[in-house]
Design an enzyme around this catalytic site. Structure first.
Site, PDB file in Angstrom:
ATOM      1  N   SER A 121       0.824  -1.203   0.000  1.00 14.23           N
ATOM      2  CA  SER A 121       0.000   0.000   0.000  1.00 14.23           C
ATOM      3  C   SER A 121       0.866   1.264   0.000  1.00 14.23           C
ATOM      4  O   SER A 121       1.977   1.278   0.540  1.00 14.23           O
ATOM      5  CB  SER A 121      -0.923   0.011   1.224  1.00 14.23           C
TER       6      SER A 121
ATOM      7  N   GLN B 274       1.806   4.622   1.524  1.00 17.40           N
ATOM      8  CA  GLN B 274       1.669   4.965   2.930  1.00 17.40           C
ATOM      9  C   GLN B 274       2.535   6.144   3.324  1.00 17.40           C
ATOM     10  O   GLN B 274       3.496   6.495   2.651  1.00 17.40           O
ATOM     11  CB  GLN B 274       1.990   3.749   3.807  1.00 17.40           C
TER      12      GLN B 274
ATOM     13  N   HIS C  43       4.218   7.691   7.091  1.00 18.54           N
ATOM     14  CA  HIS C  43       4.456   7.455   8.509  1.00 18.54           C
ATOM     15  C   HIS C  43       4.558   8.802   9.218  1.00 18.54           C
ATOM     16  O   HIS C  43       5.224   9.713   8.717  1.00 18.54           O
ATOM     17  CB  HIS C  43       5.738   6.662   8.730  1.00 18.54           C
TER      18      HIS C  43
ATOM     19  N   LYS D 298       8.457   6.143  12.167  1.00 20.61           N
ATOM     20  CA  LYS D 298       8.858   4.928  11.460  1.00 20.61           C
ATOM     21  C   LYS D 298       9.671   5.271  10.208  1.00 20.61           C
ATOM     22  O   LYS D 298       9.283   4.922   9.097  1.00 20.61           O
ATOM     23  CB  LYS D 298       7.619   4.098  11.086  1.00 20.61           C
TER      24      LYS D 298
ATOM     25  N   GLU E  65      12.559   4.682   7.499  1.00 21.75           N
ATOM     26  CA  GLU E  65      13.007   3.399   6.952  1.00 21.75           C
ATOM     27  C   GLU E  65      14.168   3.610   5.979  1.00 21.75           C
ATOM     28  O   GLU E  65      14.275   4.659   5.338  1.00 21.75           O
ATOM     29  CB  GLU E  65      11.873   2.709   6.177  1.00 21.75           C
TER      30      GLU E  65
ATOM     31  N   HIS F 226       5.037   6.958   0.090  1.00 24.48           N
ATOM     32  CA  HIS F 226       5.916   6.013  -0.599  1.00 24.48           C
ATOM     33  C   HIS F 226       5.222   4.663  -0.710  1.00 24.48           C
ATOM     34  O   HIS F 226       4.225   4.399  -0.034  1.00 24.48           O
ATOM     35  CB  HIS F 226       7.247   5.852   0.144  1.00 24.48           C
TER      36      HIS F 226
ATOM     37  N   ARG G  14      -2.499   5.069   5.314  1.00 28.86           N
ATOM     38  CA  ARG G  14      -2.524   4.563   3.941  1.00 28.86           C
ATOM     39  C   ARG G  14      -3.124   5.573   2.969  1.00 28.86           C
ATOM     40  O   ARG G  14      -4.029   6.325   3.308  1.00 28.86           O
ATOM     41  CB  ARG G  14      -3.288   3.239   3.892  1.00 28.86           C
TER      42      ARG G  14
ATOM     43  N   LYS H  44      -7.527  -1.780   2.951  1.00 30.41           N
ATOM     44  CA  LYS H  44      -7.611  -1.425   4.363  1.00 30.41           C
ATOM     45  C   LYS H  44      -8.089   0.014   4.554  1.00 30.41           C
ATOM     46  O   LYS H  44      -8.231   0.783   3.617  1.00 30.41           O
ATOM     47  CB  LYS H  44      -6.244  -1.633   5.036  1.00 30.41           C
TER      48      LYS H  44
END
Length: 399
Positions: free
Chosen positions: A102, A104, A106, A139, A141, A265, A284, A290
């Protein structure tokens, strides 16, 4: 725990998550990890996360890594890490995507703390499908490609977005595109993005039909071929417009990319290593069945274009390794190639993964451990220093 008599190398037994988007072949092909039933092998989790905690052997007994760390956090995590985080602050993964994940965003650390507190106060269960904040953490990454790794990251330049949407000539979107063309700035993009994600009913259906019709006529163009591929995975999803708003790129093996807070992203296809802060917070923005909370998503998104030339991380090379500059304290990431007895001095708990050849680690106390490719080892901060040797590559996660 008596640190002076404690072992320094703990072979890890890691959870493999079988999410539906995972590859049935990539992890087996790269690491020789058997998959006789042909299930999707989406992620190997290396760390102490409660949803997939690694197991280690402690004095002949199998133990959860989280429980081992709790036994002496200062010695195992290092004093600075224990003081700042109180836990292993990162989760290290192998991620193998056959289908797109998905889109998303953060939240930042401050946004996550506020959002988590509000949902806790409202009594929304952590397991609720409409819950946005699972914890009060950010979060960020990093992804390091093991195979060609296609992804979306950050907004395109304003003029690029306008040009791509203008070319579609979709009447239902004409007013939105004209508004963005008139206001090519953060506020204009914010309004455009929110309006696109809020399309409903016949307007949404007509816009998607127009997009796919155009894509079919232009499928020789990689961008529109991608949109057609995504439409087979997520039919009728408003996220099919995302490649026209976000940068699309393919990392080649050995290339890496950082994904910051507040930046939309998505991973599309490929296998890589991923390291992230210890969080489950995801807002999302499409390509998903979802829950999507558009208002909360927009409130947590930074509407600043990211020039395509700035997306890859250039590593710094020193002390026998490639070290990737990461602007957060939660984790660090390095890759070492063809080294013999290179000395490493952990200030925090570390996880090493043998990427494509056996890896041998040796300590001054006489302890020696050899990992096969695809295996990982946990090394507590109290190890002080150790030596590593490999004819291939190994990745180092630490903080």
């Amino acid at each position: 725990m008596t640190v002076t008599n404690s072992p320094c190398f703990f072979l890890m037994r890691n959870v493999i998550q079988d999410y539906a988007w995972g590859s049935t072949t990539s992890i087996e092909s790269l690491f020789g990890i058997a998959n006789p039933e042909g299930n999707p092998q989406a992620e190997i989790w290396m760390g102490a996360h409660p949803n997939g905690c690694s197991q280690i052997d402690v004095a002949g007994n199998e133990s959860r890594l989280a429980d081992f760390i709790d036994g002496d956090k200062v010695a195992i995590l290092g004093e600075a890490t224990e003081k700042q985080f109180g836990e292993l602050p990162y989760l290290f993964k192998v991620l193998a995507a056959e289908k797109a994940l998905s889109i998303q965003v953060h939240p930042s650390k401050a946004q996550a703390e506020v959002g988590f507190a509000k949902e806790e106060e409202a009594g929304i269960p952590l397991s609720a499908g409409h819950r946005n904040y699972k914890d009060p953490n950010h979060k960020p990454e990093l992804v390091y490609a093991l195979t060609p790794y296609q992804a979306m990251n950050g907004f395109r330049e304003f003029a690029d977005i306008v040009s791509l949407f203008r070319a579609l000539e979709i009447s239902e979107l004409q007013d939105l595109v004209s508004a963005l063309e008139a206001d090519q700035n953060e506020q204009g993009l914010r309004c455009f993005f929110e309006a696109m994600l809020s399309l409903q009913g016949e307007v949404k259906d007509a816009a998607l039909k127009g997009l796919l019709t155009y894509a079919e006529y232009h499928k020789s163009d990689e961008l529109f071929a991608l949109i057609l591929e995504l439409s087979e995975q997520y039919p009728g999803d408003i996220g099919l417009f995302s490649p026209l708003m976000l940068n699309v790129l393919t990392l080649q093996p050995g290339e890496a990319m950082f994904l910051d807070a507040c930046t939309p992203h998505a991973y599309i296809k490929g296998t890589g290593l991923e390291i992230m802060a210890n969080s489950d917070n995801v807002l999302r923005a499409g390509l998903t069945p979802k829950h999507m909370d558009v208002a909360e998503l927009v409130a947590n998104t930074r509407f600043v274009p990211m020039p395509a030339g700035t997306l890859l991380l250039a590593p710094e090379q020193y002390e026998d390794g490639l070290h990737y500059p990461i602007p957060v304290p939660d984790f660090k990431f390095s890759v070492y190639s063809k080294v013999q007895e290179t000395e490493l001095k952990p200030a925090s708990a570390e996880i090493l993964l043998a990427v494509d050849a056996p890896l041998t680690v040796a300590h001054a106390n006489g302890e020696v451990l050899t990992l096969e490719k695809g295996e990982s080892v946990f090394i507590p901060a109290y190890a002080g220093s150790y030596k590593a040797s490999t004819a291939g590559r190994f990745a180092r996660a630490y903080n």
